[in-house]
Design a protein around this motif. Sequence first.
Motif, PDB file in Angstrom:
ATOM      1  N   GLU A   1       0.902  -1.337  -0.099  1.00 45.31           N
ATOM      2  CA  GLU A   1       0.076   0.060   0.071  1.00 45.31           C
ATOM      3  C   GLU A   1       0.832   1.327   0.098  1.00 45.31           C
ATOM      4  N   VAL A   2       2.122   1.293   0.502  1.00 43.75           N
ATOM      5  CA  VAL A   2       2.649   2.448   0.583  1.00 43.75           C
ATOM      6  C   VAL A   2       3.894   2.145  -0.408  1.00 43.75           C
ATOM      7  N   ALA A   3       4.121   1.452  -1.296  1.00 46.78           N
ATOM      8  CA  ALA A   3       5.105   1.376  -2.309  1.00 46.78           C
ATOM      9  C   ALA A   3       5.175   2.608  -3.109  1.00 46.78           C
ATOM     10  N   SER A   4       4.043   3.060  -3.523  1.00 46.88           N
ATOM     11  CA  SER A   4       3.771   4.400  -4.453  1.00 46.88           C
ATOM     12  C   SER A   4       4.604   5.487  -3.774  1.00 46.88           C
ATOM     13  N   LYS A   5       4.415   5.628  -2.536  1.00 45.24           N
ATOM     14  CA  LYS A   5       4.736   6.703  -1.400  1.00 45.24           C
ATOM     15  C   LYS A   5       6.285   6.698  -1.587  1.00 45.24           C
ATOM     16  N   ARG A   6       6.871   5.144  -1.322  1.00 45.04           N
ATOM     17  CA  ARG A   6       8.399   5.147  -1.393  1.00 45.04           C
ATOM     18  C   ARG A   6       8.934   5.691  -2.822  1.00 45.04           C
ATOM     19  N   LEU A   7       8.160   5.281  -3.906  1.00 49.83           N
ATOM     20  CA  LEU A   7       8.892   5.794  -5.126  1.00 49.83           C
ATOM     21  C   LEU A   7       8.662   7.385  -5.275  1.00 49.83           C
ATOM     22  N   GLU A   8       7.735   7.922  -4.541  1.00 46.01           N
ATOM     23  CA  GLU A   8       7.545   9.327  -4.821  1.00 46.01           C
ATOM     24  C   GLU A   8       8.616   9.930  -3.982  1.00 46.01           C
ATOM     25  N   LEU A   9       9.186   9.494  -2.759  1.00 45.05           N
ATOM     26  CA  LEU A   9      10.081  10.077  -1.902  1.00 45.05           C
ATOM     27  C   LEU A   9      11.395   9.724  -2.583  1.00 45.05           C
ATOM     28  N   LEU A  10      11.641   8.749  -3.299  1.00 45.69           N
ATOM     29  CA  LEU A  10      12.885   8.600  -3.996  1.00 45.69           C
ATOM     30  C   LEU A  10      12.975   9.414  -4.861  1.00 45.69           C
ATOM     31  N   ILE A  11      12.112   9.765  -5.888  1.00 53.47           N
ATOM     32  CA  ILE A  11      12.108  10.814  -6.698  1.00 53.47           C
ATOM     33  C   ILE A  11      12.358  12.250  -6.435  1.00 53.47           C
ATOM     34  N   GLU A  12      11.815  12.304  -5.190  1.00 49.34           N
ATOM     35  CA  GLU A  12      11.965  13.606  -4.412  1.00 49.34           C
ATOM     36  C   GLU A  12      13.641  14.045  -4.380  1.00 49.34           C
ATOM     37  N   VAL A  13      14.376  12.757  -3.874  1.00 49.84           N
ATOM     38  CA  VAL A  13      15.520  12.951  -3.343  1.00 49.84           C
ATOM     39  C   VAL A  13      16.413  12.964  -4.765  1.00 49.84           C
ATOM     40  N   VAL A  14      16.199  12.173  -5.793  1.00 45.24           N
ATOM     41  CA  VAL A  14      17.037  11.914  -7.049  1.00 45.24           C
ATOM     42  C   VAL A  14      15.832  12.421  -8.305  1.00 45.24           C
ATOM     43  N   PRO A  15      15.622  13.709  -8.250  1.00 45.40           N
ATOM     44  CA  PRO A  15      14.666  14.122  -9.258  1.00 45.40           C
ATOM     45  C   PRO A  15      15.058  13.939 -10.711  1.00 45.40           C
ATOM     46  N   THR A  16      16.157  13.703 -10.997  1.00 41.34           N
ATOM     47  CA  THR A  16      16.580  13.463 -12.477  1.00 41.34           C
ATOM     48  C   THR A  16      16.675  12.038 -12.824  1.00 41.34           C
ATOM     49  N   VAL A  17      16.211  11.227 -11.941  1.00 44.06           N
ATOM     50  CA  VAL A  17      16.263   9.935 -12.282  1.00 44.06           C
ATOM     51  C   VAL A  17      15.176   9.660 -13.436  1.00 44.06           C
ATOM     52  N   THR A  18      15.340   8.698 -14.436  1.00 41.88           N
ATOM     53  CA  THR A  18      14.518   8.471 -15.380  1.00 41.88           C
ATOM     54  C   THR A  18      14.121   6.927 -15.307  1.00 41.88           C
ATOM     55  N   VAL A  19      15.007   6.021 -15.053  1.00 42.39           N
ATOM     56  CA  VAL A  19      14.738   4.596 -14.941  1.00 42.39           C
ATOM     57  C   VAL A  19      15.322   4.129 -13.655  1.00 42.39           C
ATOM     58  N   ILE A  20      13.955   3.564 -12.812  1.00 41.42           N
ATOM     59  CA  ILE A  20      14.279   3.027 -11.526  1.00 41.42           C
ATOM     60  C   ILE A  20      14.047   1.651 -11.361  1.00 41.42           C
ATOM     61  N   GLY A  21      15.041   1.142 -10.912  1.00 40.48           N
ATOM     62  CA  GLY A  21      15.275  -0.364 -10.818  1.00 40.48           C
ATOM     63  C   GLY A  21      14.275  -0.721  -9.787  1.00 40.48           C
ATOM     64  N   LEU A  22      13.614  -2.071  -9.864  1.00 39.72           N
ATOM     65  CA  LEU A  22      12.747  -2.576  -8.929  1.00 39.72           C
ATOM     66  C   LEU A  22      13.498  -4.019  -8.697  1.00 39.72           C
ATOM     67  N   LEU A  23      13.840  -4.345  -7.462  1.00 40.26           N
ATOM     68  CA  LEU A  23      14.389  -5.825  -7.296  1.00 40.26           C
ATOM     69  C   LEU A  23      12.941  -6.559  -6.964  1.00 40.26           C
ATOM     70  N   THR A  24      13.037  -7.803  -7.102  1.00 40.14           N
ATOM     71  CA  THR A  24      11.732  -8.381  -6.959  1.00 40.14           C
ATOM     72  C   THR A  24      12.219  -9.763  -6.658  1.00 40.14           C
ATOM     73  N   ASN A  25      11.302 -10.641  -5.765  1.00 42.08           N
ATOM     74  CA  ASN A  25      11.615 -11.903  -5.384  1.00 42.08           C
ATOM     75  C   ASN A  25      10.246 -12.924  -6.364  1.00 42.08           C
ATOM     76  N   PRO A  26      10.627 -13.438  -7.205  1.00 39.82           N
ATOM     77  CA  PRO A  26       9.653 -14.305  -7.848  1.00 39.82           C
ATOM     78  C   PRO A  26       8.877 -15.287  -6.902  1.00 39.82           C
ATOM     79  N   ASN A  27       9.439 -15.650  -5.892  1.00 39.62           N
ATOM     80  CA  ASN A  27       8.872 -16.465  -5.037  1.00 39.62           C
ATOM     81  C   ASN A  27       7.769 -16.088  -4.124  1.00 39.62           C
ATOM     82  N   ASN A  28       7.718 -14.675  -3.924  1.00 46.52           N
ATOM     83  CA  ASN A  28       6.924 -14.000  -3.116  1.00 46.52           C
ATOM     84  C   ASN A  28       5.465 -13.834  -3.753  1.00 46.52           C
ATOM     85  N   PRO A  29       4.305 -13.993  -3.106  1.00 47.89           N
ATOM     86  CA  PRO A  29       2.970 -13.987  -3.652  1.00 47.89           C
ATOM     87  C   PRO A  29       2.574 -12.652  -4.166  1.00 47.89           C
ATOM     88  N   ARG A  30       3.227 -11.779  -3.440  1.00 43.83           N
ATOM     89  CA  ARG A  30       2.507 -10.279  -3.859  1.00 43.83           C
ATOM     90  C   ARG A  30       3.480  -9.386  -4.635  1.00 43.83           C
TER      91      ARG A  30
END
Length: 329
Positions: A149-178
Amino acid sequence: MLGVRRREFIKLLGGAAAAWPFAARAQQTALPVVGILFGSSAAANASLLAGFREDLRDAGYIEGQNVVIEAQWAEGHYDRLPVLAAELVHRPAAIIVASSLPSVFAAKAATSTIPIVFISSGDPVQLGIVASLNRPGGNITGVNFLAVEVASKRLELLIEVVPTVTVIGLLTNPNNPRTGVEIGQLQAAARTVGKQILVVEAGSERDFDVAFETLVQERASAVLIPADPLFFLWREQLVALAARHALPAMYDVREFTAAGGLLSYGLSLTDTYRLIAGQVARILKGAKPADLPILQPTKLELVVNLRTAKTLGVTIPESFLLRADEVIE
């Protein structure tokens, strides 16, 4: 005759003495067992488990006196969880605490009668874990950790700190149900602000190096590390990889920033386990899981590691620092 009686008395006394340890063990096993299914390791969760014991003690349940706590560790291998859950059912545990989504599904598949108290990093209703938040039904209740539920807020805060970022990596675990839910949510949120989410997978610690190399090759200039027991287990390695590749990273809990990560935003794990201990204590006192509403903590903490920011050459706005709950210098 007297000698015979004396020998019989000594034999009887010896037999009673031999039985004492068995009697003590029988008394110990009669205590209710609280089993905990961890997706990670004992070392990674030592402080959380210690806090859980303390919170249970505050609620009147002291380990070894009126309760037994038995933790099972999957060491990041989620395929081990069904076996560990079955062991707790066979024990039998009076209550099973499922510390993550993979643990929840393993426990739920293992028993429909033993009470389960969970920590869910996704909507437990949407994921089919409970019927509703107010009346979960069945043998299960717990805490919604709000990670997705707060994942989008994390993205927003990260962009606020590094506003010039265009590509943001997302590390995921394919074994996690969510994982799928979080990917979709973040990709949609990123599109609205003209950013791109680059998904890389890591199902074990052996995949981390390749995942970060892929991020760099695909020109990602920041990375999101979501809630996952595997990532929590190897948090120091992930923090080191982000530093090595000069990638500003946002994590879900304070433990990552304390280990040298740049930013974290999410619920306090310490507070979450305190809520779990409260649910466990209520059930030990006779409450039914079906009648205990799913708890949803509302306090989120933003933590900034200023030392890491300086190392990365990232300037944290003063207004951002003023909003932080903790600044590590």
